[in-house]
Enzyme design. Structure first.
Site, PDB file in Angstrom:
ATOM      1  N   LEU A 127       0.827  -1.203   0.000  1.00  0.00           N
ATOM      2  CA  LEU A 127       0.000   0.000   0.000  1.00  0.00           C
ATOM      3  C   LEU A 127       0.864   1.257   0.000  1.00  0.00           C
ATOM      4  O   LEU A 127       0.713   2.122  -0.860  1.00  0.00           O
ATOM      5  CB  LEU A 127      -0.930  -0.008   1.212  1.00  0.00           C
ATOM      6  CG  LEU A 127      -1.827   1.218   1.407  1.00  0.00           C
ATOM      7  CD1 LEU A 127      -2.779   1.405   0.225  1.00  0.00           C
ATOM      8  CD2 LEU A 127      -2.609   1.119   2.719  1.00  0.00           C
ATOM      9  N   PRO A 130       6.870   5.742  -1.578  1.00  0.00           N
ATOM     10  CA  PRO A 130       7.849   6.710  -1.064  1.00  0.00           C
ATOM     11  C   PRO A 130       7.236   8.058  -0.696  1.00  0.00           C
ATOM     12  O   PRO A 130       7.681   8.704   0.261  1.00  0.00           O
ATOM     13  CB  PRO A 130       8.843   6.837  -2.221  1.00  0.00           C
ATOM     14  CG  PRO A 130       8.778   5.523  -2.926  1.00  0.00           C
ATOM     15  CD  PRO A 130       7.344   5.104  -2.831  1.00  0.00           C
ATOM     16  N   GLY A 133       2.450   7.711   2.401  1.00  0.00           N
ATOM     17  CA  GLY A 133       2.458   6.852   3.571  1.00  0.00           C
ATOM     18  C   GLY A 133       1.151   6.980   4.322  1.00  0.00           C
ATOM     19  O   GLY A 133       0.186   6.255   4.063  1.00  0.00           O
ATOM     20  N   THR A 160       6.998  -4.950   4.285  1.00  0.00           N
ATOM     21  CA  THR A 160       7.446  -6.099   5.065  1.00  0.00           C
ATOM     22  C   THR A 160       7.416  -7.341   4.187  1.00  0.00           C
ATOM     23  O   THR A 160       6.431  -7.591   3.494  1.00  0.00           O
ATOM     24  CB  THR A 160       6.544  -6.307   6.289  1.00  0.00           C
ATOM     25  OG1 THR A 160       6.589  -5.140   7.103  1.00  0.00           O
ATOM     26  CG2 THR A 160       6.994  -7.505   7.114  1.00  0.00           C
ATOM     27  N   GLN A 337      15.564   0.449  32.009  1.00  0.00           N
ATOM     28  CA  GLN A 337      15.902   1.184  33.225  1.00  0.00           C
ATOM     29  C   GLN A 337      16.021   0.251  34.428  1.00  0.00           C
ATOM     30  O   GLN A 337      16.909   0.414  35.268  1.00  0.00           O
ATOM     31  CB  GLN A 337      14.841   2.258  33.491  1.00  0.00           C
ATOM     32  CG  GLN A 337      15.217   3.247  34.576  1.00  0.00           C
ATOM     33  CD  GLN A 337      16.325   4.194  34.142  1.00  0.00           C
ATOM     34  OE1 GLN A 337      16.567   4.370  32.955  1.00  0.00           O
ATOM     35  NE2 GLN A 337      17.011   4.783  35.102  1.00  0.00           N
ATOM     36  N   GLY A 340      19.266  -1.343  34.429  1.00  0.00           N
ATOM     37  CA  GLY A 340      20.393  -0.433  34.544  1.00  0.00           C
ATOM     38  C   GLY A 340      21.383  -0.626  33.406  1.00  0.00           C
ATOM     39  O   GLY A 340      21.011  -0.763  32.253  1.00  0.00           O
ATOM     40  N   GLY A 341      22.671  -0.655  33.736  1.00  0.00           N
ATOM     41  CA  GLY A 341      23.695  -0.823  32.709  1.00  0.00           C
ATOM     42  C   GLY A 341      23.538  -2.116  31.932  1.00  0.00           C
ATOM     43  O   GLY A 341      23.810  -2.165  30.717  1.00  0.00           O
ATOM     44  N   GLU A 364       1.276   0.208  10.018  1.00  0.00           N
ATOM     45  CA  GLU A 364      -0.187   0.037   9.933  1.00  0.00           C
ATOM     46  C   GLU A 364      -0.933   1.311  10.338  1.00  0.00           C
ATOM     47  O   GLU A 364      -1.993   1.256  10.969  1.00  0.00           O
ATOM     48  CB  GLU A 364      -0.657  -1.136  10.793  1.00  0.00           C
ATOM     49  CG  GLU A 364       0.102  -2.414  10.536  1.00  0.00           C
ATOM     50  CD  GLU A 364      -0.568  -3.347   9.548  1.00  0.00           C
ATOM     51  OE1 GLU A 364      -1.715  -3.095   9.160  1.00  0.00           O
ATOM     52  OE2 GLU A 364       0.079  -4.333   9.165  1.00  0.00           O
ATOM     53  N   THR A 366       0.464   5.400  11.487  1.00  0.00           N
ATOM     54  CA  THR A 366       1.148   5.960  12.654  1.00  0.00           C
ATOM     55  C   THR A 366       0.144   6.231  13.767  1.00  0.00           C
ATOM     56  O   THR A 366      -1.068   6.299  13.546  1.00  0.00           O
ATOM     57  CB  THR A 366       1.844   7.281  12.290  1.00  0.00           C
ATOM     58  OG1 THR A 366       0.833   8.251  11.960  1.00  0.00           O
ATOM     59  CG2 THR A 366       2.799   7.114  11.114  1.00  0.00           C
TER      60      THR A 366
END
Length: 381
Positions: A127, A130, A133, A160, A337, A340-341, A364, A366
């Site tokens: 659908l 460029p 959209g 896809t 979060q 953490g690291g 599908e 925005t």
């Protein structure tokens, strides 16, 4: 992933058990490596097809499984929790089959659907372009009728399974009359003058190919037309209503996977002599995550049950897609979060979940388009 599900039949429980077994053996173990290498797992879809999972909501007489949408979407959720590229891939395939199943002639259904639904073929939905959209009615790909059928010229973007699919469900312009000038076509991947761009280099979902599909004088027979000329935009929008529920289910599955990883880590990780899950700063965050996931799941299932009952559900589908995908972005970010690291490195999956979540707010339609759909429905009263 351990979710208590309310399902409408013993058969549905057996189906979900089968899906979980396949995920544990064939899907989840390879997800991280294939994503890192950007490998498309075509053989996984072959396995899903052999298990009868590529045609779940479609009639048995054409190779489907005749499952209600509320069951099909929970299969999508489970698959997305194991590997988003697979869950979303099944959703896109189901979307691609919809026009033939819902608007095709009896002859088209008999000739095309068994292979499409039976697992032999994988589909793509063409659908977007460029420069077209969110404004899908502005598409410019043309299908010009002549004595032999149609000649198609144009480029589709962000597809896809582009270059990997076995068939393409195409929306193309057959007249200049805006949305009323768009028609729907079934295009086999073997069609002459059909070509593909290089796969896009994406933030996440790297194992799911997304590419341009190019029609350089592709010839289609008259019976490639699905529905009537000029009916394509209506077909496309009807397909997207169901597709948005598929994306909502994907978002819930991905968020559930992120939550499960974060909760498990929080129960094991100790700081200042206590498990971090016992600190309110973390425990409250996990409580919010669990609540939001449950709310999103309830929202998409309510919309699915409306669809199964034959009631209008387009606005609910937009709400489910909007809420679930925004929720997924928040939950995956919070999961990073909590770790953490460790959440920021590839040794743990939550950094991948966070990168993958972002695309669900875009595909599908925005989430700004979803708000537009909902707002227009409210304006009508």
């Amino acid at each position: 992933m351990s979710v208590e599900r309310v399902l409408p039949s013993p058969e549905a429980h057996d189906l979900l058990d089968l899906v979980r077994d396949l995920i544990g053996k064939e899907v989840a173990p390879r997800a991280a490596a294939d994503e890192s290498a950007a490998r498309f797992p075509r053989e996984v879809f072959t396995t899903l097809g052999a298990a009868g999972l590529l045609g779940l909501p479609y009639p048995e007489e054409h190779g489907g499984a005749a499952q209600p949408y509320e069951v099909y979407l929970q299969v999508i959720e489970e698959l997305a929790a194991g590997w988003l590229a697979v869950g979303l891939g099944l959703s896109v395939h189901t979307l691609s089959c919809f026009p033939v199943a819902a608007y095709g002639t009896d002859a088209q259904r008999e000739s095309l659907l068994p292979a499409m639904l039976g697992g032999e073929l994988l589909g793509a939905y063409c659908l977007s372009e460029p420069h077209s959209g969110s404004d899908a009615a502005a598409l410019t790909t043309r299908a010009v009728r002549d004595a032999g059928g149609y000649a198609v010229e144009g480029v589709k973007a962000w597809i896809t399974h582009g270059g990997a699919a076995d068939f393409y469900t195409l929306m193309a312009r057959t007249s200049p009359d805006g949305a009323r000038g768009i028609s729907c076509f079934h295009v086999p991947a073997s069609a002459e003058n059909l070509s593909f761009g290089e796969p896009e280099r994406k933030m996440g979902m790297k194992s799911s190919p997304t590419a341009q599909v190019r029609f350089d004088g592709v010839r289609l027979a008259p019976d490639a037309l699905i529905g009537a000329e000029g009916e394509g935009f209506r077909i496309a929008m009807a397909a997207l209503d169901g597709g948005r529920l598929g994306i909502a289910a994907c978002a819930v599955g991905l968020a559930q996977a992120a939550f499960d990883a974060a909760a498990s880590y929080a129960r094991e990780r100790r700081q200042f002599g206590s498990r971090i899950v016992d600190f309110q700063g973390v425990g409250f965050m996990l409580a919010d995550m669990a609540t939001q996931i449950a709310a999103a799941r309830a929202l998409y299932l309510e919309a699915a049950r409306a669809r199964d009952a034959g009631r209008p559900y387009g606005t609910q589908a937009a709400m489910a897609k909007l809420f679930a995908t925004d929720m997924c972005m928040k939950v995956t970010t919070d999961a990073v979060q909590v770790l953490g690291g460790y959440g920021y490195v590839e040794d743990f999956p939550v950094e991948r979940y966070m990168r993958e979540a972002k695309v669900l707010q875009i595909v599908e339609g925005t989430n700004q388009v979803q708000r537009l759909v909902i707002g227009r429905a409210l304006a009508k009263g």
